[in-house]
Design an enzyme around this catalytic site. Sequence first.
Site, PDB file in Angstrom:
ATOM      1  N   SER A  85       0.827  -1.204   0.000  1.00  0.00           N
ATOM      2  CA  SER A  85       0.000   0.000   0.000  1.00  0.00           C
ATOM      3  C   SER A  85       0.868   1.263   0.000  1.00  0.00           C
ATOM      4  CB  SER A  85      -0.977  -0.034   1.172  1.00  0.00           C
ATOM      5  OG  SER A  85      -2.118   0.747   0.922  1.00  0.00           O
ATOM      6  N   LYS A 137     -20.951  17.435   9.587  1.00  0.00           N
ATOM      7  CA  LYS A 137     -19.836  17.789  10.458  1.00  0.00           C
ATOM      8  C   LYS A 137     -19.432  16.629  11.364  1.00  0.00           C
ATOM      9  CE  LYS A 137     -16.735  20.497  12.154  1.00  0.00           C
ATOM     10  NZ  LYS A 137     -15.520  20.776  11.359  1.00  0.00           N
TER      11      LYS A 137
END
Length: 274
Positions: A85, A137
Site C-alpha cells: 500500500s 460535520k
Amino acid sequence: MPWPLSRGYRRQIARLEITGAIAGGTRRRVLKALKTIEERGYPALLVRIDSPGGTVGDSQEIYAALKRLQSKMKIVASFGNISASGGVYIGMGAQHIMANPGTITGSIGVILRGNNLQRLLDKVGVSFKVIKSGPYKDILAFDRDLTEEEIRILQDLIDTSYHQFVQTVAEGRNLDVETVRSFADGRVFTGEQALALGLVDRLGTEEDARRWLAELAGLDPSKTKVQTIEEPKSPLARLFPRQQERFPFPWQAGLDWLEFEMATNGLPLWLYRP
C-alpha cells in the site's frame, strides 16, 4: 548548503530505512534525512522499505521528496518482508525497485474505517447531544450508523484517493492506467508475482539492490561504502541505550499499533490490514 567533506560522500551510497506504519513521525524523520542526503551530494540512494503503508498525505510527501531527488542521484528501492500500500507508493519515488521473491507487496487501494458503538452505548445508557454547523460535520461519529448520503460522500473521497494512487503507480512503472487498475484491487502479491505484473524490476536481496545501485551510479560494487542516514543520538544515549531498545517488551509493537489506530481512526489510509 554543500557539506565541507562532500567530495567523500560522492563516492558513497546513502541508505535510508522506512519501517513500520507510515505516519507523521516517519514523514518528519525521512524528509530530514533526505535533506541531509541531498546536501551531502551522495550520487546514489538505497531506500529500504519494510512497511504495510499508512496515512495518505505522509506517504505522498515522502514520495514527492524522492521524486524530486531523482534528478540529482540514482535511487533504488529495496522491498523487505513487506512493502504494501503506502509502502508501494513511496517506492514509486525510486527509479528502480528490487524485491525478495517472497516479499509481501501490492495492496494498492484505500481503506477508511470508523467505529460504531451505538449498541454498546445504548446498553450502558449513554447518549450524545450534538450541535453542528452542517449535516456532515459529525460524519463517522461513533455513536450512530452512517446515512446513505454520508456513505456516498465517503466513497467519493476514497475513489479520488484511489485514482491518485493508481495514476502514480502507472506513471512510476510506465504502465497503462487500466493495466494498473486490473490488479489494484487491494490484493497482495509476492515479489515474484509483482515482477510479472511490472510492479518491480528485479528480484533479489538488499545486497543485490546495493550492488545494482552502485553499478547504476558508476561506482565499484565491491568497494563502495554504504552510509545509513539515521537521526543522531546524544552521547548519553549512545553510552546508555534504553532498556527497551536492548530488550524490547513483547507487547511494545502492539501498543505502537494501537496508538497508530487511534491516531488515524476515520482517516483514509493506504494501508495493508492482514
